[in-house]
Design an enzyme around this catalytic site. Structure first.
Site, PDB file in Angstrom:
ATOM      1  N   TYR A   8       0.855  -1.193   0.000  1.00 56.04           N
ATOM      2  CA  TYR A   8       0.000   0.000   0.000  1.00 56.04           C
ATOM      3  C   TYR A   8       0.890   1.243   0.000  1.00 56.04           C
ATOM      4  CZ  TYR A   8      -4.364   2.539   0.716  1.00 56.04           C
ATOM      5  OH  TYR A   8      -5.456   3.351   0.539  1.00 56.04           O
TER       6      TYR A   8
ATOM      7  N   ASN B  48     -15.127   2.818   3.808  1.00 60.79           N
ATOM      8  CA  ASN B  48     -15.975   2.475   2.660  1.00 60.79           C
ATOM      9  C   ASN B  48     -17.203   3.370   2.486  1.00 60.79           C
ATOM     10  OD1 ASN B  48     -14.406   0.237   1.640  1.00 60.79           O
ATOM     11  ND2 ASN B  48     -15.017  -0.875   3.473  1.00 60.79           N
TER      12      ASN B  48
ATOM     13  N   THR C 141     -21.058  -5.472  -5.398  1.00 58.79           N
ATOM     14  CA  THR C 141     -21.303  -6.213  -4.159  1.00 58.79           C
ATOM     15  C   THR C 141     -20.361  -5.791  -3.033  1.00 58.79           C
ATOM     16  OG1 THR C 141     -19.837  -7.988  -4.912  1.00 58.79           O
ATOM     17  CG2 THR C 141     -22.195  -8.243  -5.356  1.00 58.79           C
ATOM     18  N   SER C 142     -19.360  -4.967  -3.328  1.00 56.10           N
ATOM     19  CA  SER C 142     -18.461  -4.473  -2.280  1.00 56.10           C
ATOM     20  C   SER C 142     -19.216  -3.571  -1.323  1.00 56.10           C
ATOM     21  CB  SER C 142     -17.295  -3.702  -2.912  1.00 56.10           C
ATOM     22  OG  SER C 142     -17.771  -2.495  -3.502  1.00 56.10           O
TER      23      SER C 142
ATOM     24  N   ASP D 223     -19.166 -12.732 -12.802  1.00 55.23           N
ATOM     25  CA  ASP D 223     -19.799 -14.029 -13.025  1.00 55.23           C
ATOM     26  C   ASP D 223     -19.227 -15.006 -12.011  1.00 55.23           C
ATOM     27  OD1 ASP D 223     -21.384 -14.041 -15.800  1.00 55.23           O
ATOM     28  OD2 ASP D 223     -19.618 -12.745 -16.001  1.00 55.23           O
TER      29      ASP D 223
ATOM     30  N   TYR E  63     -11.383   4.083  -8.079  1.00 58.35           N
ATOM     31  CA  TYR E  63     -10.980   4.163  -6.670  1.00 58.35           C
ATOM     32  C   TYR E  63     -10.374   2.860  -6.174  1.00 58.35           C
ATOM     33  CZ  TYR E  63     -15.375   1.698  -5.589  1.00 58.35           C
ATOM     34  OH  TYR E  63     -16.408   0.772  -5.520  1.00 58.35           O
TER      35      TYR E  63
ATOM     36  N   MET F 215      -9.119  -4.099  -8.061  1.00 58.89           N
ATOM     37  CA  MET F 215      -9.149  -5.449  -7.506  1.00 58.89           C
ATOM     38  C   MET F 215      -8.632  -6.503  -8.480  1.00 58.89           C
ATOM     39  SD  MET F 215     -12.598  -5.575  -5.164  1.00 58.89           S
ATOM     40  CE  MET F 215     -13.730  -5.222  -6.513  1.00 58.89           C
TER      41      MET F 215
ATOM     42  N   TRP G  47      -8.815   8.997  -4.023  1.00 58.46           N
ATOM     43  CA  TRP G  47      -8.130   8.387  -2.880  1.00 58.46           C
ATOM     44  C   TRP G  47      -8.605   9.110  -1.631  1.00 58.46           C
ATOM     45  CZ3 TRP G  47      -2.367   9.017  -1.203  1.00 58.46           C
ATOM     46  CH2 TRP G  47      -2.050   8.029  -0.256  1.00 58.46           C
TER      47      TRP G  47
END
Length: 363
Positions: free
Chosen positions: A84, A157, A183-184, A207, A275, A278, A301
């Site tokens: 990070y 979040n 779905t996050s 999927d 943002y 993944m 950010w």
């Protein structure tokens, strides 16, 4: 040891001199603490361990907070891995956000009292420990009626979702947004916040097994349309809008093809905000999207936003989000895990046991 305000100790000093009082205040210590620490960067399940931390001094401007809950975020894992951009140097205590109750305050602290519910703001390294002593400026007081799991998770979040909906495009009731990674936790919050604003949401998910159930869950939160990536592998996705307006604003937290699908939906002059990444793949944009649709690509950010002159505005957003959470207008699934069982929670957060709700450590 009962919760105390250090100034009350003066009653125990009797007729001691002022100098003796100062020395008494300087010797007050926090309770012993447990913490999840790592001595080097690496795989979180291999480099972290639970240790005992000795009491530390509570100075006159300090606040000692008994932590109640702290989540495991992807950014927490990335910090431990050492990938990070902003991270503490090991040895370090894990965790970046959470909620606690004021246990004791220094003699110069007037804004907080024992028993107050607080969160670190801006978020602060080292929340995976049972007691934290830091300067009073670190702590933001919140409503005592806030469920601890939401208070613990509001700063990263939900605040990201709230800020992104406000900062890039002026949205009006009847407008639409499009996003991948729906779905996050950020994605779920975007759906619910858009609904509150009267804004439609078009949502893209991976999927995977259980995709139909995920679609239904997102629609229960207020999603207008939910598609899997494979459903959008066609030339003109606009035919999938079902009467909704073309979105002016899109959100990307995946990258790769999933980002391209967001771009397909955007109207001329639209903006896509990235943002996250993944999929660990770059955002690829067709030349025609730039030339003929005049699309804009932006990055977001949260940590940078909180370090600007908008910090006080962020606190107001947090308070508003917590009000919505107490009213049941924003919700998401979480799993509460005892602090001593943090390795199990870490395994779940790392995806070793399949897709799981957000892991929240409780102290």
């Amino acid at each position: 040891m009962a919760a105390i305000k250090l100034g009350a100790l003066s009653a125990l000093i009797g007729r001691s001199s002022r100098n003796n009082c100062v020395r008494a205040f300087s010797t007050v210590m926090s309770p012993p603490s447990k913490a999840v620490v790592y001595d080097q960067h690496g795989a979180p399940d291999k480099v972290t361990r639970l240790v005992e931390i000795a009491p530390v001094q509570v100075k006159e401007n300090d606040v000692c907070v008994k932590m109640l809950a702290a989540p495991i975020n992807p950014s927490d894992i990335n910090r431990i891995e050492g990938v990070y951009p902003v991270r503490p140097q090991p040895p370090a205590v894990g965790g970046y956000e959470g909620v606690g109750q004021v246990y004791a305050v220094g003699n110069a602290v007037n804004s907080l009292s024992p028993g107050d519910l607080v969160i670190p703001f801006p978020p602060s390294f080292g929340t995976w420990q049972s007691y934290i002593v830091k300067d009073q400026s670190v702590w933001h007081k919140i409503n005592k009626d806030t469920p601890k799991e939401y208070a613990a998770t509001v700063t990263v979040n939900p605040l990201t979702a709230f800020a992104m909906l406000q900062d890039f495009v002026r949205l009006h009731p009847g407008d639409a947004i499009v996003q991948n990674g729906a779905t996050s936790i950020v994605g779920q919050c975007i759906i619910q916040l858009a609904l509150i604003q009267g804004v439609h949401s078009i949502n893209i998910i991976r999927d995977r097994p259980g995709a139909d159930e995920a679609k239904e869950n997102l629609k229960k939160l207020g999603a207008d349309q939910v598609f899997t990536e494979s459903q959008l592998n066609l030339k003109n996705v606009k035919d999938m809008l079902g009467g909704l307006p073309e979105p002016a604003l899109g959100f990307n937290c995946v990258g790769g093809n999933a980002a391209s699908l967001v771009l397909k939906f955007l109207r001329n002059g639209g903006t896509m905000v990235t943002y996250g990444g993944m999929a660990k793949k770059p955002v690829t944009v067709s030349t025609s999207s730039f030339i003929f649709k005049d699309l804009s690509l932006k990055g977001f950010w949260l940590q940078k936003l909180m370090s600007t002159d908008k910090a006080s505005e962020c606190k107001n957003m947090i308070d508003e989000l917590l009000n919505l959470m107490r009213d049941g207008k924003i919700k998401y699934e979480m799993e509460l895990v005892p602090f001593n069982d943090f390795h199990s929670a870490l395994d779940k957060a790392l995806g070793k046991q399949g897709s799981r709700p957000k892991q929240v450590l409780t102290f």
